[in-house]
Design a protein around this motif. Structure first.
Motif, PDB file in Angstrom:
ATOM      1  N   UNK A  26      -2.409 -44.848 -57.660  1.00 50.83           N
ATOM      2  CA  UNK A  26      -3.701 -43.811 -57.351  1.00 50.83           C
ATOM      3  C   UNK A  26      -4.904 -44.323 -58.297  1.00 50.83           C
ATOM      4  N   UNK A  27      -5.891 -44.403 -57.264  1.00 50.62           N
ATOM      5  CA  UNK A  27      -7.092 -45.053 -57.721  1.00 50.62           C
ATOM      6  C   UNK A  27      -8.190 -43.954 -57.528  1.00 50.62           C
ATOM      7  N   UNK A  28      -9.074 -43.527 -58.627  1.00 47.83           N
ATOM      8  CA  UNK A  28     -10.162 -42.657 -58.698  1.00 47.83           C
ATOM      9  C   UNK A  28      -9.558 -41.432 -57.754  1.00 47.83           C
ATOM     10  N   UNK A  29      -8.455 -41.047 -58.276  1.00 48.94           N
ATOM     11  CA  UNK A  29      -7.880 -39.654 -57.658  1.00 48.94           C
ATOM     12  C   UNK A  29      -7.308 -39.858 -56.195  1.00 48.94           C
ATOM     13  N   UNK A  30      -7.438 -40.977 -55.548  1.00 51.60           N
ATOM     14  CA  UNK A  30      -6.974 -41.000 -53.948  1.00 51.60           C
ATOM     15  C   UNK A  30      -5.574 -41.673 -54.402  1.00 51.60           C
ATOM     16  N   UNK A  31      -4.487 -41.060 -53.627  1.00 50.88           N
ATOM     17  CA  UNK A  31      -3.291 -41.663 -53.161  1.00 50.88           C
ATOM     18  C   UNK A  31      -3.119 -42.803 -52.282  1.00 50.88           C
ATOM     19  N   UNK A  32      -3.053 -43.881 -52.683  1.00 54.33           N
ATOM     20  CA  UNK A  32      -2.783 -45.159 -51.750  1.00 54.33           C
ATOM     21  C   UNK A  32      -1.286 -45.304 -51.423  1.00 54.33           C
ATOM     22  N   UNK A  33      -0.974 -45.421 -50.213  1.00 58.50           N
ATOM     23  CA  UNK A  33       0.577 -45.583 -50.064  1.00 58.50           C
ATOM     24  C   UNK A  33       0.571 -46.853 -48.850  1.00 58.50           C
ATOM     25  N   UNK A  34       1.115 -47.975 -49.433  1.00 63.02           N
ATOM     26  CA  UNK A  34       0.862 -49.260 -48.784  1.00 63.02           C
ATOM     27  C   UNK A  34       2.304 -49.787 -48.478  1.00 63.02           C
ATOM     28  N   UNK A  35       2.572 -50.064 -47.115  1.00 60.45           N
ATOM     29  CA  UNK A  35       3.836 -50.436 -46.628  1.00 60.45           C
ATOM     30  C   UNK A  35       3.795 -51.750 -46.086  1.00 60.45           C
ATOM     31  N   UNK A  36       4.337 -52.898 -46.832  1.00 56.11           N
ATOM     32  CA  UNK A  36       4.665 -54.089 -46.078  1.00 56.11           C
ATOM     33  C   UNK A  36       6.011 -54.173 -45.273  1.00 56.11           C
ATOM     34  N   UNK A  37       5.875 -54.376 -44.126  1.00 56.35           N
ATOM     35  CA  UNK A  37       6.955 -54.389 -43.433  1.00 56.35           C
ATOM     36  C   UNK A  37       7.036 -56.011 -42.693  1.00 56.35           C
ATOM     37  N   UNK A  38       8.261 -56.526 -42.440  1.00 58.88           N
ATOM     38  CA  UNK A  38       8.535 -57.749 -41.986  1.00 58.88           C
ATOM     39  C   UNK A  38       9.463 -57.692 -41.007  1.00 58.88           C
ATOM     40  N   UNK A  39       9.448 -58.694 -39.933  1.00 63.28           N
ATOM     41  CA  UNK A  39      10.652 -58.568 -38.842  1.00 63.28           C
ATOM     42  C   UNK A  39      10.406 -60.013 -38.142  1.00 63.28           C
ATOM     43  N   UNK A  40      11.543 -60.666 -37.890  1.00 66.73           N
ATOM     44  CA  UNK A  40      11.466 -61.931 -37.254  1.00 66.73           C
ATOM     45  C   UNK A  40      10.763 -62.061 -35.895  1.00 66.73           C
ATOM     46  N   UNK A  93       7.198 -69.033 -41.960  1.00 70.78           N
ATOM     47  CA  UNK A  93       8.166 -69.133 -43.047  1.00 70.78           C
ATOM     48  C   UNK A  93       9.083 -67.995 -42.940  1.00 70.78           C
ATOM     49  N   UNK A  94      10.492 -68.455 -43.364  1.00 75.05           N
ATOM     50  CA  UNK A  94      11.608 -67.426 -43.120  1.00 75.05           C
ATOM     51  C   UNK A  94      11.332 -66.069 -43.712  1.00 75.05           C
ATOM     52  N   UNK A  95      11.686 -65.039 -43.130  1.00 69.30           N
ATOM     53  CA  UNK A  95      11.733 -63.615 -43.506  1.00 69.30           C
ATOM     54  C   UNK A  95      11.827 -63.176 -44.972  1.00 69.30           C
ATOM     55  N   UNK A  96      12.837 -63.810 -45.379  1.00 72.14           N
ATOM     56  CA  UNK A  96      13.286 -63.622 -46.883  1.00 72.14           C
ATOM     57  C   UNK A  96      12.309 -64.206 -47.918  1.00 72.14           C
ATOM     58  N   UNK A  97      11.676 -65.366 -47.450  1.00 69.48           N
ATOM     59  CA  UNK A  97      10.439 -65.829 -48.341  1.00 69.48           C
ATOM     60  C   UNK A  97       9.324 -64.970 -48.153  1.00 69.48           C
ATOM     61  N   UNK A  98       8.815 -64.389 -47.013  1.00 65.95           N
ATOM     62  CA  UNK A  98       7.761 -63.606 -46.933  1.00 65.95           C
ATOM     63  C   UNK A  98       8.086 -62.224 -47.347  1.00 65.95           C
TER      64      UNK A  98
END
Length: 184
Positions: free
Chosen positions: A119-133, A49-54
């Motif tokens: 933050x879930x149950x005191x834990x800090x979750x840091x999520x990064x979604x990265x896309x590239x062609x 699928x195109x990058x903009x859609x994802x």
């Protein structure tokens, strides 16, 4: 005022909307800091699928909630519905249990990456979604770092890592299927 590290280099002062509740402002006269962040999972998929859609599916909470099975409710906690500073609450059913979590988009570079913290149950979750062609398709990579509030939580997180990785991989697979069914 102290600060906490969110992900790779972005600092947030204590007392903001993304305050880390596992940090005690005063413990016996000394500042107690959370443990260091560790990379918890890294999952990649090449999507037809195109990058903009994802990117839109990963970065827009409304699109994301349509792509992931089990999300029953999405509510925005402020005026913004997308972009940096967007705060939202997602309710989903996983393994028969209803779970509600609050999230905040803390970084967004269009068609490149979006960072979402919670933050879930005191834990800090840091999520990064990265896309590239990638040869006419799009590579989506999800990297999750977690900062446990204490040593006990660190041990628990290690014990449930396989279960979390399986669930997260399922979410990324759902994004892939959703994007491929919507490509132009």
């Amino acid at each position: 005022m102290g600060s906490i590290l969110i992900g790779r280099g972005a600092r947030r002062p204590f007392g903001t909307a993304t305050e880390y509740p596992g940090v005690s402002p005063n413990a016996g006269g000394r500042r107690v800091k959370p443990l260091s962040a560790v990379q918890y999972t890294n999952i990649s998929r090449t999507i037809d699928a195109p990058i903009d859609v994802v990117f839109k599916v990963a970065a827009d909470p409304s699109e994301y909630s349509r792509a992931i099975p089990g999300i029953e409710k999405l509510e925005f906690l402020g005026a913004a519905n997308t972009g940096v500073g967007t705060k939202f609450r997602s309710t989903r059913v996983m393994k028969g249990k209803r779970q509600t979590m609050d999230f905040e988009i803390t970084e967004l570079v269009p068609n490149d990456r979006v960072r979402i913290a919670n933050v879930t149950h005191g834990a800090l979750w840091d999520s990064v979604f990265a896309v590239r062609a990638a040869d006419g398709r799009t590579q989506l990579t999800l990297t999750m770092d977690v900062t446990p509030p204490n040593w006990f939580a660190s041990i628990v997180l290690r014990l449930i890592r396989g279960m979390v990785n399986k669930a997260v991989a399922g979410d990324v697979d759902s994004i892939q299927a959703f994007c491929e069914s919507r490509k132009r």
